[in-house]
Design an enzyme around this catalytic site. Structure first.
Site, PDB file in Angstrom:
ATOM      1  N   PRO A  33     -14.446   6.773   1.123  1.00 47.76           N
ATOM      2  CG  PRO A  33     -14.585   6.893   3.449  1.00 47.76           C
ATOM      3  CD  PRO A  33     -14.078   7.653   2.251  1.00 47.76           C
ATOM      4  CD  GLU A  74     -13.986  13.221  10.539  1.00 47.04           C
ATOM      5  OE1 GLU A  74     -15.083  12.639  10.504  1.00 47.04           O
ATOM      6  OE2 GLU A  74     -13.043  12.873  11.290  1.00 47.04           O
ATOM      7  NE  ARG A 123      -1.963  -9.944  -9.696  1.00 47.24           N
ATOM      8  CZ  ARG A 123      -1.298 -11.089  -9.560  1.00 47.24           C
ATOM      9  NH1 ARG A 123      -0.154 -11.096  -8.909  1.00 47.24           N
ATOM     10  NH2 ARG A 123      -1.768 -12.205 -10.082  1.00 47.24           N
ATOM     11  CG  ASP A 159      -4.659 -13.492 -10.782  1.00 43.00           C
ATOM     12  OD1 ASP A 159      -4.072 -14.518 -10.418  1.00 43.00           O
ATOM     13  OD2 ASP A 159      -4.080 -12.411 -10.987  1.00 43.00           O
TER      14      ASP A 159
END
Length: 250
Positions: A93, A120, A158, A173
């Site tokens: 995160p 965690e 991609r 894109d």
């Protein structure tokens, strides 16, 4: 492009190797994936990879030693097979927000090792000693790093030449030129009483290109004005683009 992925749930990656564009790329040898389970490098009979956190609190913490030994095994295999080891990346995160630019950078590495955390957290000593970069796919929490890893890998794969049926697909894109993509239409010409825009039916390629650019600017300005500012700072907007954006403000 080779990926080495450290995960407690390697079976999840069959979604990437067996289906769709990425599955075809994998089967054609345009990308390769080696999966590593840190339990294979835990030395106690129970193959323990996590323990309680010092200082208390909920959840378990992934231990440094099994992860570090896994990465050492990856590097040893790279050396024996002549692969240049790329960055060691932890999905976390607190990592830098993943973007199309980072996807292009990763492709240039040729190899990337992805560490999929669980529980965690991961012992900070492993992060400090072994990890080269940390990446996140957004400001939210998921159960592990596997889904973010697959998302990032899909974005990179991609971009590999030959993966997409039409090489222009990736170039058009969203985010490639700093903006959101323009609207798209297909048959029928009229659906739910809504017609396809006339300009797309006329066959005038220059007018179609102008319309698509303006629609892209209009959409980005309305939904992601931050991208407009970034595109401006990076010199991706022409004088004509700027004139059109001024008209939108009137």
């Amino acid at each position: 492009m080779r990926f080495d992925v450290v995960s407690l749930f390697p079976e999840m990656f069959s979604a990437l190797t067996e289906w769709g564009v990425t599955g075809r790329a994998y089967q054609r040898g345009l990308t390769s994936l080696r999966l590593w389970n840190p339990r294979d490098y835990a030395h106690d009979p129970r193959k323990t990879v996590d323990d309680r956190a010092y200082g208390g609190g909920p959840g378990m913490v992934m231990m440094a030693k099994p992860l570090e030994d896994t990465v050492e095994a990856i590097k040893a295999e790279h050396q024996s097979s002549g692969v240049q080891t790329g960055p060691i990346c932890l999905l976390a995160p607190q990592g830098e927000r993943f973007s199309q630019k980072i996807a292009k950078d990763i492709l240039s590495y040729g190899n990337l090792t992805l560490i999929c955390g669980r529980y965690e957290a991961v012992d900070q000593r492993f992060v400090d000693r072994t990890v080269d970069l940390q990446l996140s796919i957004g400001d939210f929490v998921v159960s592990g790093g596997e889904l973010p890893a697959m998302t990032m890998m899909d974005a990179v794969i991609r971009l590999i030449p030959g993966v997409l049926g039409d090489e222009d697909s990736a170039a058009q894109d969203s985010f490639i030129n700093g903006l959101l993509d323009h609207p798209h239409y297909t048959r029928p010409e009229i659906y739910a009483e809504i017609p396809v825009p006339d300009v797309l039916l006329g066959g005038h390629h220059a007018k179609i290109m102008d319309w698509r650019r303006q629609e892209s600017l209009k959409l980005t300005s309305r939904l992601r004005p931050d991208l407009i500012e970034d595109a401006r700072k990076n010199g991706l907007l022409s004088e004509e683009d700027e004139r059109f954006l001024l008209l939108l403000l009137k």
